[in-house]
Scaffold this motif. Structure first.
Motif, PDB file in Angstrom:
ATOM      1  N   THR A  91       0.865  -1.185   0.000  1.00  0.00           N
ATOM      2  CA  THR A  91       0.000   0.000   0.000  1.00  0.00           C
ATOM      3  C   THR A  91       0.896   1.228   0.000  1.00  0.00           C
ATOM      4  O   THR A  91       1.612   1.487   0.965  1.00  0.00           O
ATOM      5  CB  THR A  91      -0.913   0.033   1.242  1.00  0.00           C
ATOM      6  N   ASP A  92       0.868   1.955  -1.105  1.00  0.00           N
ATOM      7  CA  ASP A  92       1.712   3.141  -1.274  1.00  0.00           C
ATOM      8  C   ASP A  92       0.787   4.331  -1.512  1.00  0.00           C
ATOM      9  O   ASP A  92       0.255   4.509  -2.607  1.00  0.00           O
ATOM     10  CB  ASP A  92       2.648   2.927  -2.467  1.00  0.00           C
ATOM     11  N   VAL A  93       0.564   5.132  -0.467  1.00  0.00           N
ATOM     12  CA  VAL A  93      -0.479   6.157  -0.509  1.00  0.00           C
ATOM     13  C   VAL A  93       0.042   7.521  -0.060  1.00  0.00           C
ATOM     14  O   VAL A  93       0.813   7.623   0.902  1.00  0.00           O
ATOM     15  CB  VAL A  93      -1.676   5.753   0.389  1.00  0.00           C
ATOM     16  N   THR A 105       2.791   0.019  -8.480  1.00  0.00           N
ATOM     17  CA  THR A 105       4.025  -0.138  -9.258  1.00  0.00           C
ATOM     18  C   THR A 105       3.897  -1.228 -10.316  1.00  0.00           C
ATOM     19  O   THR A 105       4.355  -1.063 -11.454  1.00  0.00           O
ATOM     20  CB  THR A 105       5.203  -0.462  -8.317  1.00  0.00           C
ATOM     21  N   ASP A 106       3.248  -2.343  -9.959  1.00  0.00           N
ATOM     22  CA  ASP A 106       3.147  -3.474 -10.893  1.00  0.00           C
ATOM     23  C   ASP A 106       2.415  -3.097 -12.177  1.00  0.00           C
ATOM     24  O   ASP A 106       2.850  -3.430 -13.279  1.00  0.00           O
ATOM     25  CB  ASP A 106       2.437  -4.656 -10.223  1.00  0.00           C
ATOM     26  N   LYS A 221       6.533   9.622 -14.670  1.00  0.00           N
ATOM     27  CA  LYS A 221       5.609  10.318 -15.567  1.00  0.00           C
ATOM     28  C   LYS A 221       4.892   9.363 -16.514  1.00  0.00           C
ATOM     29  O   LYS A 221       3.844   9.697 -17.073  1.00  0.00           O
ATOM     30  CB  LYS A 221       6.372  11.370 -16.377  1.00  0.00           C
ATOM     31  N   THR A 222       5.457   8.182 -16.681  1.00  0.00           N
ATOM     32  CA  THR A 222       4.846   7.205 -17.596  1.00  0.00           C
ATOM     33  C   THR A 222       3.633   6.506 -16.978  1.00  0.00           C
ATOM     34  O   THR A 222       2.883   5.829 -17.688  1.00  0.00           O
ATOM     35  CB  THR A 222       5.885   6.137 -17.990  1.00  0.00           C
ATOM     36  N   TYR A 223       3.430   6.657 -15.676  1.00  0.00           N
ATOM     37  CA  TYR A 223       2.296   6.001 -15.015  1.00  0.00           C
ATOM     38  C   TYR A 223       0.984   6.667 -15.439  1.00  0.00           C
ATOM     39  O   TYR A 223       0.899   7.890 -15.548  1.00  0.00           O
ATOM     40  CB  TYR A 223       2.427   6.087 -13.493  1.00  0.00           C
TER      41      TYR A 223
END
Length: 372
Positions: A91-93, A105-106, A221-223
């Motif tokens: 969990t990255d929030v 990320t995946d 930035k590609t996300y």
């Protein structure tokens, strides 16, 4: 002689209780003040559950930094940064200025949503427990609070405080005796007898300087950025019609309320945030009734006595069993408030309760809807 002795005993007990309550108020207020001071409150945590809830709440660990507006004890979070790990993954929030970002990320995606709308679907808000228990700590002496004992926990002298909160919730806090930081919380509820939610804290720091960069979302930035609203009714869509029978025996049908602004409040007697939200909903219902506002309480997963609870909270708007409606609207968490316009279309929704932040935003949305 016996009469005088009896009076002395009564006075002694009364003074002891009064002193204990004063001491309790000082302890818990100090703990609340260390969090709600506009500076960074940082901690590592381990959360898990015992009993029937163990499968629902597997072991989760992580690090949190949060900032609460000074002297705001309602649970409204100004900024937060969470990085946690559980069997469900990472969990990255980031939470900043009322917007929540969760980074995957995946899949190289970022979900973004207003915090009030669907944030609780993006992460387990239990991770922010110190913020959500502020009101309980601040008002402990008024909520059947008790100073149970002193205990060494993780090598730290702690005062163990027990508080009976709204929603039939019982909270026990391990508070540092000298620095007033929270080191452990255990929660039990009548809805799940024999089960306990546990959150252990380590490396707790309070009053750290605020670094804005910490709370600014960072990702390549590609996300791809996606606006997230979960599986809930789409804003602007026509709300599904339904008919319910209130606990008072009156039939209510949504389509009969066209021309009115409707707020549906999904709640349960065992849900503490639900009960915290309801007094404001009643104020809203009273204030805007003549302008055309209708508030309806819909209980879901109910195990208690909703009418008795509504009476205790001085709630007078209609209450009905809302399990079928909740299923139709795919409500999967409580509290959940849905605002429906005069034309029967969904205006907005609130998933969870954020104290004064939710109260103010909901009222602003209702006022605007009534003018349209």
């Amino acid at each position: 002689m016996k009469k005088h002795l009896f009076l002395l005993i009564i006075i002694s007990i009364s003074l002891h209780i009064q002193a204990q309550q004063t001491n309790l108020a000082e302890i818990t207020s100090a703990a609340a003040n260390t969090i709600a001071n506009g500076k960074v409150y940082r901690y590592n945590f381990k959360s898990f559950a015992r009993g029937k809830l163990a499968k629902m709440y597997p072991v989760s660990t992580g690090e949190v930094q949060l900032v609460i507006t000074p002297n705001d004890f309602s649970g409204a979070i100004h900024k937060a940064r969470l990085l946690a790990k559980s069997p469900q993954g990472i969990t990255d929030v980031y939470m900043n200025q009322g917007t929540v970002y969760r980074i995957f990320t995946d899949s190289k995606k970022v979900y973004r949503t207003p915090r009030y709308r669907a944030a609780s679907n993006l992460f387990d808000e239990q991770m922010l427990l110190p913020a959500y228990t502020l009101k309980d700590l601040k008002n402990a002496s008024k909520k059947q609070g008790k100073l149970l004992k002193e205990e060494i926990y993780q090598g730290i002298a702690c005062q163990v405080v027990n508080i009976t909160s709204e929603g039939q919730l019982n909270l026990s806090f391990w508070l540092g005796k000298h620095h007033h930081l929270i080191h452990k919380v255990e929660a039990t509820t009548l809805a799940y007898p024999g089960s306990t939610l546990v959150m252990e804290f380590s490396n707790v720091k309070a009053g750290l300087p605020l670094n804005e960069e910490t709370f600014y979302p960072k990702y390549p930035k590609t996300y791809a950025i996606q606006e997230y609203s979960g599986q809930f009714p789409k804003i602007g869509s026509l709300a599904k019609d339904w008919t319910v029978k209130t606990y008072q025996g009156k039939s209510l049908k949504l389509s009969d309320l066209r021309g009115k602004v409707v707020v549906l409040d999904f709640w349960a007697t065992w849900c503490r945030p639900c009960l915290q939200a309801m007094p404001h909903l009643q104020k809203l219902a009273t204030k805007y009734q003549k302008q055309g506002l209708v508030v309806i309480g819909l209980t879901t997963q109910e195990k208690g006595k909703p009418l008795a609870m509504a009476k205790k909270l001085q709630v007078m708007y209609p209450i009905a069993d809302g399990d079928a409606v909740a299923k139709a609207y795919k409500v999967n968490g409580l509290p959940f408030a849905l605002v429906i316009g005069k034309d029967g279309k969904v205006i907005d929704f609130f998933n969870g309760y954020l104290g004064s932040e939710t109260d103010q935003m909901l009222e602003a949305i209702v006022k605007k809807a009534l003018k349209n």
